[in-house]
Design a protein around this motif. Structure first.
Motif, PDB file in Angstrom:
ATOM      1  N   ARG A 155       0.871  -1.178   0.000  1.00  0.00           N
ATOM      2  CA  ARG A 155       0.000   0.000   0.000  1.00  0.00           C
ATOM      3  C   ARG A 155       0.906   1.226   0.000  1.00  0.00           C
ATOM      4  O   ARG A 155       1.669   1.453   0.937  1.00  0.00           O
ATOM      5  CB  ARG A 155      -0.930   0.002   1.209  1.00  0.00           C
ATOM      6  N   TYR A 156       0.835   2.011  -1.059  1.00  0.00           N
ATOM      7  CA  TYR A 156       1.693   3.177  -1.229  1.00  0.00           C
ATOM      8  C   TYR A 156       0.949   4.410  -0.727  1.00  0.00           C
ATOM      9  O   TYR A 156      -0.155   4.707  -1.190  1.00  0.00           O
ATOM     10  CB  TYR A 156       2.089   3.330  -2.696  1.00  0.00           C
ATOM     11  N   ILE A 157       1.563   5.121   0.200  1.00  0.00           N
ATOM     12  CA  ILE A 157       0.914   6.244   0.870  1.00  0.00           C
ATOM     13  C   ILE A 157       1.764   7.500   0.720  1.00  0.00           C
ATOM     14  O   ILE A 157       2.940   7.509   1.095  1.00  0.00           O
ATOM     15  CB  ILE A 157       0.708   5.947   2.367  1.00  0.00           C
ATOM     16  N   VAL A 158       1.176   8.539   0.163  1.00  0.00           N
ATOM     17  CA  VAL A 158       1.796   9.870   0.123  1.00  0.00           C
ATOM     18  C   VAL A 158       0.990  10.749   1.065  1.00  0.00           C
ATOM     19  O   VAL A 158      -0.234  10.833   0.943  1.00  0.00           O
ATOM     20  CB  VAL A 158       1.786  10.454  -1.306  1.00  0.00           C
ATOM     21  N   GLU A 159       1.669  11.406   2.007  1.00  0.00           N
ATOM     22  CA  GLU A 159       0.944  12.153   3.029  1.00  0.00           C
ATOM     23  C   GLU A 159       1.690  13.424   3.423  1.00  0.00           C
ATOM     24  O   GLU A 159       2.915  13.516   3.289  1.00  0.00           O
ATOM     25  CB  GLU A 159       0.739  11.271   4.266  1.00  0.00           C
ATOM     26  N   LEU A 160       0.925  14.395   3.903  1.00  0.00           N
ATOM     27  CA  LEU A 160       1.496  15.617   4.488  1.00  0.00           C
ATOM     28  C   LEU A 160       1.898  15.298   5.916  1.00  0.00           C
ATOM     29  O   LEU A 160       1.052  15.043   6.768  1.00  0.00           O
ATOM     30  CB  LEU A 160       0.458  16.744   4.467  1.00  0.00           C
ATOM     31  N   HIS A 161       3.208  15.295   6.163  1.00  0.00           N
ATOM     32  CA  HIS A 161       3.715  14.825   7.450  1.00  0.00           C
ATOM     33  C   HIS A 161       3.731  15.959   8.479  1.00  0.00           C
ATOM     34  O   HIS A 161       4.286  17.032   8.250  1.00  0.00           O
ATOM     35  CB  HIS A 161       5.136  14.282   7.273  1.00  0.00           C
ATOM     36  N   HIS A 162       3.115  15.683   9.614  1.00  0.00           N
ATOM     37  CA  HIS A 162       3.090  16.630  10.741  1.00  0.00           C
ATOM     38  C   HIS A 162       3.783  15.974  11.928  1.00  0.00           C
ATOM     39  O   HIS A 162       3.767  14.750  12.068  1.00  0.00           O
ATOM     40  CB  HIS A 162       1.640  16.985  11.090  1.00  0.00           C
ATOM     41  N   LYS A 163       4.379  16.776  12.790  1.00  0.00           N
ATOM     42  CA  LYS A 163       5.072  16.208  13.959  1.00  0.00           C
ATOM     43  C   LYS A 163       4.103  15.494  14.897  1.00  0.00           C
ATOM     44  O   LYS A 163       4.501  14.620  15.669  1.00  0.00           O
ATOM     45  CB  LYS A 163       5.829  17.305  14.709  1.00  0.00           C
ATOM     46  N   LEU A 164       2.811  15.855  14.836  1.00  0.00           N
ATOM     47  CA  LEU A 164       1.766  15.144  15.573  1.00  0.00           C
ATOM     48  C   LEU A 164       1.062  14.208  14.595  1.00  0.00           C
ATOM     49  O   LEU A 164       0.460  14.658  13.624  1.00  0.00           O
ATOM     50  CB  LEU A 164       0.762  16.127  16.184  1.00  0.00           C
ATOM     51  N   SER A 165       1.131  12.909  14.852  1.00  0.00           N
ATOM     52  CA  SER A 165       0.618  11.941  13.880  1.00  0.00           C
ATOM     53  C   SER A 165      -0.873  12.111  13.610  1.00  0.00           C
ATOM     54  O   SER A 165      -1.341  11.820  12.505  1.00  0.00           O
ATOM     55  CB  SER A 165       0.903  10.516  14.366  1.00  0.00           C
ATOM     56  N   ASP A 166      -1.648  12.576  14.588  1.00  0.00           N
ATOM     57  CA  ASP A 166      -3.080  12.777  14.384  1.00  0.00           C
ATOM     58  C   ASP A 166      -3.374  13.820  13.315  1.00  0.00           C
ATOM     59  O   ASP A 166      -4.465  13.828  12.736  1.00  0.00           O
ATOM     60  CB  ASP A 166      -3.756  13.197  15.697  1.00  0.00           C
ATOM     61  N   ARG A 167      -2.412  14.697  13.074  1.00  0.00           N
ATOM     62  CA  ARG A 167      -2.632  15.774  12.105  1.00  0.00           C
ATOM     63  C   ARG A 167      -1.972  15.494  10.753  1.00  0.00           C
ATOM     64  O   ARG A 167      -2.024  16.346   9.861  1.00  0.00           O
ATOM     65  CB  ARG A 167      -2.128  17.095  12.680  1.00  0.00           C
ATOM     66  N   THR A 168      -1.331  14.357  10.612  1.00  0.00           N
ATOM     67  CA  THR A 168      -0.796  13.964   9.317  1.00  0.00           C
ATOM     68  C   THR A 168      -1.948  13.665   8.365  1.00  0.00           C
ATOM     69  O   THR A 168      -2.897  12.974   8.728  1.00  0.00           O
ATOM     70  CB  THR A 168       0.116  12.734   9.459  1.00  0.00           C
ATOM     71  N   VAL A 169      -1.867  14.189   7.140  1.00  0.00           N
ATOM     72  CA  VAL A 169      -2.991  14.164   6.207  1.00  0.00           C
ATOM     73  C   VAL A 169      -2.641  13.318   4.988  1.00  0.00           C
ATOM     74  O   VAL A 169      -1.595  13.536   4.359  1.00  0.00           O
ATOM     75  CB  VAL A 169      -3.344  15.601   5.759  1.00  0.00           C
ATOM     76  N   PRO A 170      -3.476  12.366   4.612  1.00  0.00           N
ATOM     77  CA  PRO A 170      -3.216  11.604   3.379  1.00  0.00           C
ATOM     78  C   PRO A 170      -3.454  12.466   2.143  1.00  0.00           C
ATOM     79  O   PRO A 170      -4.401  13.262   2.090  1.00  0.00           O
ATOM     80  CB  PRO A 170      -4.225  10.452   3.459  1.00  0.00           C
ATOM     81  N   LEU A 171      -2.594  12.288   1.153  1.00  0.00           N
ATOM     82  CA  LEU A 171      -2.752  12.957  -0.135  1.00  0.00           C
ATOM     83  C   LEU A 171      -3.080  11.964  -1.244  1.00  0.00           C
ATOM     84  O   LEU A 171      -3.864  12.256  -2.142  1.00  0.00           O
ATOM     85  CB  LEU A 171      -1.474  13.722  -0.509  1.00  0.00           C
ATOM     86  N   TYR A 172      -2.455  10.781  -1.143  1.00  0.00           N
ATOM     87  CA  TYR A 172      -2.632   9.766  -2.194  1.00  0.00           C
ATOM     88  C   TYR A 172      -2.365   8.398  -1.585  1.00  0.00           C
ATOM     89  O   TYR A 172      -1.363   8.208  -0.880  1.00  0.00           O
ATOM     90  CB  TYR A 172      -1.669  10.030  -3.354  1.00  0.00           C
ATOM     91  N   ILE A 173      -3.257   7.440  -1.830  1.00  0.00           N
ATOM     92  CA  ILE A 173      -3.098   6.067  -1.346  1.00  0.00           C
ATOM     93  C   ILE A 173      -3.508   5.121  -2.476  1.00  0.00           C
ATOM     94  O   ILE A 173      -4.554   5.310  -3.098  1.00  0.00           O
ATOM     95  CB  ILE A 173      -3.966   5.780  -0.103  1.00  0.00           C
TER      96      ILE A 173
END
Length: 397
Positions: A155-173
């Motif tokens: 499963r390939y995941i591109v995401e906006l990485h935040h230092k708090l994992s709850d706020r990390t946002v998926p962009l493409y999966i």
């Protein structure tokens, strides 16, 4: 290494940021939900039919032969009622778990400057986060291994990485690797953020001006020269064979590693089930038994093939080829030309907390060594980097 690994629900997700405002929902796909619900319903109906008709089944030949023989009797190892009840409960469990999975979601909104995430758990309340693009550290690419019976998918995941994992946002999966690096890089360029990747040395950052450079062009920026020491030794798990035209890196089969133990246990359980059911067929229809035997045999064959699969990397003058060997035949999975390779990394699978080697180009990836210890993976990485950044005479010509 401090890792913030968020969990996303989708297997097919894309936040289109080419036009704003835009929005998308991250939740379990209907392509997974509906077949799962159908499977659960079939199991429930099958269990009910077997449970209600099992008491009215015709006498078997054994019953006719033993009718006048008081010394012969037949006792079921597993009661058909118990087995049918288990099948019904299994179907109900599949349906309830899928419904709870579908109720949870993350809704992503992007207005060109800010990302808003509305998150809902299966039985919880909604939580809303709002962040500026500048609050994110970069665009992360992760690869997860998803278990599908005896097989695995990536499963390939591109995401906006935040230092708090709850706020990390998926962009493409996606479960397809097609153009995954290009998609990853395109998001980074459009958002003007660096690309990020988890490696054995921490998070590797690649700034926007360097995104289109090959590994050979990154030699000085990443200080790659001299990383491989020819005197360093790898373990007995790796076999290296050199010929005038190619170098082969092969994984020797270690039968009793964790994956193979799991496969052996699966084979043992399936054979045991076949043995038990074969001597306790009363109360089960012929159609049910045929389907049961077929599924068990398919599972056993798949487990045997997976257990005895061997991975190989074939390093030629101008390219690297990834192959899998099954007993007496081999299959070619992918090949990458050395001049097109953007990077070689030891990256993490957070699902198992184990590492593997990733060789990547703009178009595709090669993954190697999922069962190797990290010391061997580092050796393979440094060896491959040395082979890639030092072009041979034939390539120069």
């Amino acid at each position: 290494m401090n890792r913030n690994i968020p969990f996303h629900y989708s297997y097919n997700f894309k936040l289109d940021i080419s036009q704003t405002p835009t929005k998308e929902s991250d939740r379990i796909s209907l392509q997974i939900l509906l077949p799962g619900l159908l499977l659960g319903l079939v199991l429930i109906l099958l269990g009910i039919i077997e449970l209600t008709n099992g008491f009215n089944s015709q006498n078997l030949l054994f019953d006719a032969l033993s009718q006048n023989n008081h010394y012969v009797s037949r006792n079921s190892f597993i009661s058909p009622v118990v087995f049918d009840t288990f099948i019904i409960l299994l179907g109900m469990g599949i349906i309830s778990s899928l419904i709870l999975s579908y109720l949870r979601y993350k809704k992503i909104f992007f207005d060109g400057q800010n990302i808003t995430t509305v998150k809902r758990s299966s039985l919880g309340k909604k939580i809303t986060y709002r962040n500026k693009i500048s609050d994110f550290q970069g665009v992360m690419l992760r690869i997860e291994f998803v278990q599908c019976g005896f097989l695995t998918k990536n499963r390939y995941i591109v995401e906006l990485h935040h230092k708090l994992s709850d706020r990390t946002v998926p962009l493409y999966i996606s479960t397809s690797e097609k153009n995954i690096r290009k998609i990853w890089v395109d998001y980074a360029k459009k958002l003007n953020l660096p690309t990020l990747l988890y490696t054995d040395e921490g998070i590797l950052k690649r700034n926007v001006p360097d995104l289109d450079k090959s590994l050979r062009e990154m030699v000085d920026i990443w200080n790659l020269r001299g990383k491989f020491n020819p005197h360093d030794k790898h373990s007995a798990r790796i076999a290296v064979k050199e010929t005038p035209n190619k170098i082969i890196i092969k994984l020797r089969k270690v039968l009793w590693d964790g994956y193979n133990i799991l496969g052996a246990l699966s084979i043992f359980m399936l054979v045991l089930l076949l043995f038990i059911v074969s001597f306790n067929t009363q109360g089960f229809s012929q159609a049910f038994l045929s389907a049961f035997y077929s599924l068990c045999f398919i599972g056993i064959i798949a487990a045997v093939f997976i257990m005895f699969r061997k991975e190989k990397l074939v390093i030629k003058k101008d390219k690297i080829v990834n192959t899998h060997k099954y007993f007496l035949f081999s299959t070619k999975h992918d090949e990458l030309y050395k001049k097109d390779i953007k990077g070689v990394y030891v990256t993490l699978n957070p699902a198992t907390d184990r590492y593997f080697v990733t060789i990547t180009s703009s178009e595709k990836n090669i993954i190697f060594g999922k069962k190797l210890p990290i010391s061997d993976l580092k050796w393979v990485k440094n060896f491959l980097v040395e082979q890639i950044i030092c072009p041979n005479e034939q390539e120069i010509e």
